[in-house]
Each structure stands twice: as C-alpha cells, then as structure tokens.
Write a protein that holds these residues in place. Structure first.
Motif, short mmCIF file in Angstrom:
data_model
loop_
_atom_site.label_atom_id
_atom_site.label_comp_id
_atom_site.label_asym_id
_atom_site.label_seq_id
_atom_site.Cartn_x
_atom_site.Cartn_y
_atom_site.Cartn_z
N THR A 291 0.86 -1.19 0.00
CA THR A 291 0.00 0.00 0.00
C THR A 291 0.89 1.23 0.00
N VAL A 292 0.28 2.36 -0.37
CA VAL A 292 1.03 3.60 -0.46
C VAL A 292 1.68 3.93 0.88
N SER A 293 0.90 3.79 1.97
CA SER A 293 1.45 4.21 3.25
C SER A 293 2.55 3.24 3.70
N GLU A 294 2.37 1.94 3.39
CA GLU A 294 3.40 0.98 3.75
C GLU A 294 4.71 1.32 3.03
N ASN A 295 4.61 1.57 1.73
CA ASN A 295 5.80 1.89 0.95
C ASN A 295 6.52 3.12 1.48
N SER A 296 5.73 4.17 1.74
CA SER A 296 6.39 5.41 2.13
C SER A 296 7.04 5.26 3.50
N LYS A 297 6.38 4.56 4.42
CA LYS A 297 6.98 4.34 5.74
C LYS A 297 8.29 3.57 5.59
N TYR A 298 8.24 2.55 4.75
CA TYR A 298 9.42 1.71 4.61
C TYR A 298 10.56 2.46 3.96
N LEU A 299 10.23 3.25 2.91
CA LEU A 299 11.27 3.99 2.23
C LEU A 299 11.96 4.97 3.18
N GLU A 300 11.17 5.58 4.07
CA GLU A 300 11.77 6.50 5.03
C GLU A 300 12.66 5.73 6.00
N GLN A 301 12.21 4.51 6.38
CA GLN A 301 13.00 3.67 7.28
C GLN A 301 14.36 3.29 6.69
N VAL A 302 14.35 2.94 5.38
CA VAL A 302 15.62 2.50 4.81
C VAL A 302 16.48 3.66 4.35
N GLY A 303 16.03 4.89 4.66
CA GLY A 303 16.96 6.00 4.49
C GLY A 303 16.66 6.97 3.36
N LEU A 304 15.53 6.81 2.64
CA LEU A 304 15.17 7.80 1.63
C LEU A 304 14.79 9.08 2.38
N SER A 305 15.18 10.25 1.83
CA SER A 305 14.93 11.50 2.55
C SER A 305 13.42 11.70 2.75
N TYR A 306 13.07 12.27 3.91
CA TYR A 306 11.64 12.45 4.20
C TYR A 306 10.99 13.37 3.21
N LYS A 307 11.81 14.25 2.59
CA LYS A 307 11.25 15.15 1.58
C LYS A 307 10.78 14.36 0.36
N ALA A 308 11.63 13.43 -0.07
CA ALA A 308 11.27 12.61 -1.23
C ALA A 308 10.02 11.79 -0.91
N VAL A 309 9.96 11.27 0.31
CA VAL A 309 8.79 10.49 0.70
C VAL A 309 7.54 11.35 0.70
N TYR A 310 7.69 12.58 1.20
CA TYR A 310 6.54 13.49 1.22
C TYR A 310 6.02 13.73 -0.20
N VAL A 311 6.97 13.96 -1.13
CA VAL A 311 6.58 14.23 -2.52
C VAL A 311 5.82 13.03 -3.10
N LEU A 312 6.37 11.83 -2.88
CA LEU A 312 5.72 10.63 -3.42
C LEU A 312 4.32 10.45 -2.84
N MET A 313 4.21 10.66 -1.52
CA MET A 313 2.92 10.48 -0.86
C MET A 313 1.89 11.49 -1.39
N SER A 314 2.33 12.76 -1.52
CA SER A 314 1.34 13.79 -1.89
C SER A 314 0.75 13.55 -3.25
#
Lengths: 200, 264, 271
Positions: B133-156
């Motif tokens: 799911t979108v939220s699972e992916n974004s949480k995981y990507l932030e966990q493995v070190g992708l910048s929170y900004k990039a995660v925010y962009v993907l989520m939005s």
C-alpha cells in the motif's frame, strides 16, 4: 512569507525547497489530468507532459526533471509497468524545457514553436532506443506504427523507421503541449510565478 | 489508491506471507525477473519466466491490476507480432501464408520473445502493486533512508489526484453552464481545454503554495527533524536486499558482456 | 415575470441512491431563496434547472418551453448562473475579456459585446480593473467578476449559488442593490443560500429543501413563525429571533429593525 533580497538564483538549484516539494506533486497531477483529457476528447496527442513543462517553467529544469521522473515511476507502478523506463525521456524533457525557458525561448509564440521542435527532438532521441528494446521499434500509436511498418517493409533500417515514428508523434504532441503551457503560464498571476521562482 | 491498513492490524503471525516481505525486496524481485528476461533470447526460457511470475502472482491472490495492465499492452504486442512477422529484417523462413500475406518464423519469434518480456515485467510489477500500500511503501522507504522530503513528494501525489479530479468536475460544470459545448475540429477541441485547464492549474498551484507555507511554518525544513521509528514487521530484509541487488548486478554485467563480446 | 414550472420531476444519481423528487412547483416570485441543509438537494436542483443534468422523469418548463428543447444559446439568454467558487470559472487573461467571453458565446457583434461588458463591470464596480488579470483580484472582487459575466448576458432568470459567500461588506451591499434593480426591471432572481438573516431581510419567497424534496414554500415570516419546521429541517432562525426567543418573546421578527418598530408601537401604546 520570508523577506529576502531578491537575487535570481541559478536555474540548477538542487536542494528541494518546500515550494518545489509541493510543486512536484501538482505537476504530476496536471500531467495525469491533461492525459485523461486528451484521451477523453480522443485527441491524437498525449498531453501527459503538460505538468512537467509548467514545473520546469516555474521552478527550473531540476524541478521539471524530478516531476517527469516521478510521474513515470508512479504511472508505471500503478497503471502501465513498462512506462517506468520512459522516465528517462521525461527527465530529458524537463531539463530541455527548463533550460529553454530560462534562456528566453518561451517568451513569444514564434519562439515557442522552435522550443517545441527542440524538445520533440530531445524526446524522440531518448525514446527511440527504448522503443526498439521494448517494442521492436513501435510506439503503440496505430497511425504512427503504420508509418513504421511501411518503412521497415521497404527495408529502411529499424532505427531510422522507429525514430521517424516517434518523432512525428512527438512533434505533434510537444507543439500542442508547448503552446498550452505557454498560454497557461501567461495567465498565471504574478504572485504565483514569483513564489515558485524565488523560493530557495 | 485506497489504503487497507493491513500493516496496522495484527502481528506478523496473522498476516499473509506477502506482507512479511518488505516493499524494497518486492521491487528488487520484479527488477531481477525483468533483467533475467532480458538476458535470455530463447522463447522457451521467456515462457518459463512468464510462468514463474504468473505463479507468484496467483499464489499471492493478486491479479486485478495485472489484468488491467495486460489489456493495456496486449493490443500493442499483437501489432508487434504482425509487423515483425511480416517485415522483420532477418525474416527468411516462411511459416504461414494467409491469402498471399506471408508470415515469417524469425519475425514472429522475435516479437513473441519481446511480448513475453513485457508480460514478465507486467506480472512481476503487479505483484508489487497489489501486495503493497502507499502508506506501507512510504513508511518503509523513510526507514531504509530515503529522505523524508522525497517520501513526502511521493505520498502527496497519491493524495493530490482525487482532489484534482473533484476540482476538475466542478470546473467543467461551471464552464458548461457558461456555454462551452462539445467541439468538432481538433483545434476547437484543444482550445476548449483551456477554460478547464487554466482554472484547474491555478487552483492546484494555489493549493501547493498554501501547503508549502504550512510546511515551512511547521518546520519541515528543520535540520533537527527526526524520522519516526516504527516496529519492524519484515523478515530477512538485509539478506534479501543484498542478495537480490547482487543478482541484479550480475545479470546486468552478464548482458553487457554478451553485447560487448559481439563487437570484439 | 419569467416563470419556471416543474412537474413530476425525479432525478436519481447513478452512483448513489440520493434522489431529488419534486411533484409540482412553480418559481414565479421575483426574489426567491432556496434554503436547506448541506446534502438536501439544493445544488442538484440548480443543476437540473440549468439543464446540466437531465432528470429521469418529469419536465422543467422555462416560460412555457421545456428546458431540453431550448437550444444552448437560447438557454443562456433565458437563465444565467454563478457558482459558489469564482475560481471554478475564471480563465481569461483580463477582467474585460472574461466578461466578454461569456457574451461572445451568444453574440457576435463586437461593439455590442464591448458595451455590455463595460456596463456590467461598472455595475459591479470593477470598471477600473478591466485590464487586470482576474487572478490578481481579491477573492471578493473575483466573485463580483463572476456576477459581471452573467449581468453582461442579461438573462431573464438569474440563478446564484451562495452569492454572498466570500463577499466583503461593501460588495454585499452592492450586490443587494443589484438584486433589487434586477427585480425592478422584470427579472427573476433565485438564490441558494445559508444566510438566514439575509433571506429574512430581503426575500419575498422561500423554498425549503430537505431529503431531496421541497418541504416548504412561502414567505420568510411564515417559515420562521413555524419553529417546529425550522428545527426539523435543520435551519437556524434569523439572529434577532434567537435573541428574542431567549428573552421569552415568541413573535416573529425578520430584522432588528422589525423588532424596534414593533416595540416603539408597544411603547406608544403604553403612553
């Protein structure tokens, strides 16, 4: 809003500001809606790069390139997996539009036409190898592909045939998108243009 | 883009096997399968790979989006078979002749191989698409070190689309009430897009500006911001990531070797 | 006086079960308000009245002609509409062009278009901003601009969805004046609104919608005199009545001026 001395920063700013961060999802959304529009009206163009164009014009080539990249990745992971690889093309388009806009090649209707041709060339040059690797040279648009078929039937090399197929479609699409972006950008209120341009 | 919050419910024991594999592993699996299909040029191997991807997809009970994506590509694959079957430059062996139209073996094989690759890519990606799911992916990507900004962009992106579609409906309604009708010629059609696109773009960018100011006020740019740590629900992450990445590198190297050796 | 006649109307949304049902209703008073809670069916009725959606059953007649028999251009001349959010419609480069665009859908005489557009801009007080980008105006001014786009066409019937929303105080007064002028010159004005103070002060007829039906039609004093109904359909009475009720006075007052007038009489009687 912050008070800062207005100095045009380099168009190549890499650090993501909050303005660019919120601009990118908007650009991806505009790409999506424009594409849906073109499909709904059965237009012979895709229009799916309109948001990328606008992001590049508003915030520079980097913002446009990221918008294009994310657009294809998300499109690929939700609708059509193969389109993920065309993220490279979108990056190229984003950079081309950003540079052309910064150099003043989006300032008049005549110049926009030249820009559109350059962008179409960039797009076709990057897309052709991908078309050949994944689709044997086809683009998936029936009338473009019939040109392709006619050319290889006459023993014209695959690369040239495929480039012709892609370029003819690209030139139509990019001319329409460039003019749409040009008109929309002109209509934007100044506060909006300043906001995305000056934000660091 | 709905979000079944499977990740919030229950312990690992209660969840299916697909949910103990982390999203990055799933993506790497898809990548490796795609690379494998590119390393081989034998149709039988390709068919075997399609079969493998299909089995993975079926036992994970996911297939809806795959059907959609396959529909999307099958017409193109069909035209590929025809064009290459007729005109492929290495065509020599006549296979069938239908009312004087001659299909050759080489072209059909070439197109079929490519068609299988497309299917492998679609099926392997569909496994990722339907089991995360979108939220699972974004949480995981932030966990493995992708910048929170990039995660925010993907989520939005995922949240902005439904909002934009709703805005578009309202704008179309307003413009239709002002007398915009269905246009005939292509130029008229393109012109009729502007009364909808201009308000839509301005409204979307306006909302972006508001979000940006809100983010700044909330200190999103602060260097002291720390990511939220959440409980780890996946198994053998590191082993999977390293193993699959290594495989990907080997496959790419192998393919480059094959291409390179042709020129030597 | 232009007239809208509804008979046997039924519209059900394809995606959910919400239904608007109006058996027989005519809109023939000069100044009409349609009120009701969110989701009561007001916006659906508005879309039906301008033919944006087609009912499954029944007919809507405007001045004796069925709405689906009207040609698009004739329809624009009969009935003009503005929506809540002005930003749903503005797209032209200048304020002047925005007003002229709507008119150019039904009129080809450039001189006439320009004259009508200028007049409309003067009426809403935006004449000095004619050359500006609509999106450089304030929200209140953008809303006035959407009124100007309809005023320029000068239809027989005006339909407004929440016209007072996002207007500043001077603009509200300006719009109220425009409404009265329209009524005086024989037009019909129908508005959807949540502003009960405004309804009580200015309107001659109110229709209350609830659950997709018109449950009340009459004067504001008849509506607000029936406190059971007002409560049932989820409306608030005018603010002056909230106060007088709290003071134990159960008469109907539509405006603070009403109350003062009444009580001056009481005071006089005492003398």
């Amino acid at each position: 809003m912050r008070v800062q001395n207005i100095k045009r920063s380099s168009i190549w700013k890499i650090r993501l500001s909050t303005a660019t961060m919120t601009l990118i999802p908007a650009a991806v959304g505009i790409n999506y809606v424009a594409k849906a529009f073109a499909e709904g009206l059965k237009l012979p163009v895709w229009l799916g790069t309109l948001g990328t164009f606008l992001a590049s014009m508003l915030a520079g080539p980097v913002a446009g390139a990221i918008s294009g990249f994310i657009n294809n990745v998300i499109y690929g992971l939700t609708l059509s997996p193969v389109s993920t690889v065309y993220a490279i093309t979108s990056i190229g388009i984003g950079i081309a539009v950003g540079v052309l806009h910064a150099k003043g090649w989006f300032s008049s209707a005549k110049k926009v036409f030249v820009s559109a041709i350059i962008i179409a060339i960039v797009s076709a040059v990057i897309s052709t190898p991908l078309n050949v690797i994944f689709w044997g040279g086809q683009t998936g648009i029936p009338w473009g592909d019939s040109i392709f078929a006619a050319m290889i039937a006459n023993h014209i090399p695959v690369w040239i045939s495929s480039f012709t197929d892609e370029f003819i479609l690209d030139i139509l699409d990019k001319v329409v998108v460039a003019y749409l972006a040009f008109f929309i950008y002109r209509q934007l209120p100044q506060r909006m243009i300043r906001f995305f341009r000056d934000d660091k | 883009m709905n979000e079944p919050n499977s990740i919030l419910q229950g312990s690992v024991a209660h969840r299916g096997w697909t949910s103990v594999i982390d999203p990055v592993t799933k993506l790497l699996m898809a990548l490796d399968l795609a690379l494998l299909s590119f390393c081989f040029t034998n149709l039988l191997v390709e068919i075997a790979l399609v079969f493998v991807a299909l089995v993975i997809l079926l036992i994970s009970k996911a297939g809806k989006s795959a059907v959609h994506a396959i529909e999307f590509s099958s017409f193109l694959i069909f035209t590929m078979l025809i064009i290459q079957g007729l005109f492929y430059s290495h065509n020599q062996t006549l296979l069938v002749s239908v009312v004087g139209i001659r299909f050759y073996q080489e072209g059909l094989l070439y197109a079929a191989t490519m068609g299988c690759r497309i299917f492998v890519i679609i099926l392997a990606t569909s496994f990722f698409m339907t089991t995360t799911t979108v939220s699972e992916n974004s949480k995981y990507l932030e966990q493995v070190g992708l910048s929170y900004k990039a995660v925010y962009v993907l989520m939005s992106v995922c949240y902005i689309l439904p909002e934009m579609m709703a805005n578009m409906k309202k704008i179309q309604m307003a413009q239709r009430a002002r007398g915009i009708n269905q246009q005939k010629t292509i130029l008229e059609k393109i012109k009729s897009i502007l009364p909808v696109l201009v308000p839509l773009v301005i409204k979307t960018l306006d909302q972006s500006m508001e979000r940006s100011i809100a983010l700044r006020l909330r200190g999103f740019n602060s260097p002291h911001r720390v990511a939220l740590k959440s409980a780890n629900l996946y198994r053998h992450e590191m082993v999977n990531h390293r193993g699959l990445s290594l495989l990907a590198i080997i496959l790419i190297g192998w393919k480059l070797w094959i291409i390179g050796s042709k020129f030597i | 006086m232009p007239q809208i006649e509804i008979s046997g109307l039924r519209y059900t949304y394809p995606e959910h079960s919400f239904q608007v049902e109006i058996d027989r209703q005519s809109f023939d008073s000069p100044l009409t308000a349609i009120v009701g809670q969110n989701g009561a069916g007001k916006s659906t009725l508005l879309k039906l009245l301008i033919g944006l959606i087609t009912p499954q059953e029944g007919t809507i007649m405007i001045n004796g002609v069925s709405i689906d028999e009207l040609k698009p251009q004739a329809k624009l001349k009969q009935i003009g509409v503005t929506f809540q959010d002005p930003d749903d419609q503005l797209f032209n480069a200048t304020v002047q062009k925005e007003v002229a665009w709507g008119l150019s859908q039904i009129e080809s005489d450039q001189l006439m278009i320009k004259r009508a557009a200028d007049q409309a801009l003067v009426a809403v007080g935006l004449a000095d901003k004619a050359a500006e980008n609509p999106y450089d105006l304030s929200l209140s001014e953008r809303k006035l601009l959407t009124f100007a786009t309809v005023l320029a066409i000068n239809p027989a019937i005006y339909l407004f969805d929440e016209p007072m929303m996002s207007l500043d105080w001077p603009s509200r007064k300006r719009m109220t004046n425009i409404f009265h002028q329209l009524v005086k010159s024989g037009h019909q004005v129908i508005t959807i609104t949540h502003d009960m103070d405004w309804v009580a002060a200015e309107f001659s007829t109110v229709h209350v919608m609830a659950h997709g039906q018109i449950t009340f039609s009459g004067t504001p004093s008849a509506l607000f005199g029936n406190s059971g109904l007002v409560k049932r359909v989820g409306l608030l009475p005018p603010r002056i009545m909230t106060i007088t009720r709290a003071l134990g006075d159960h008469s109907v007052y539509l405006t603070p001026e009403d109350y003062c007038r009444e009580h001056k009489q009481v005071a006089n009687n005492l003398n």
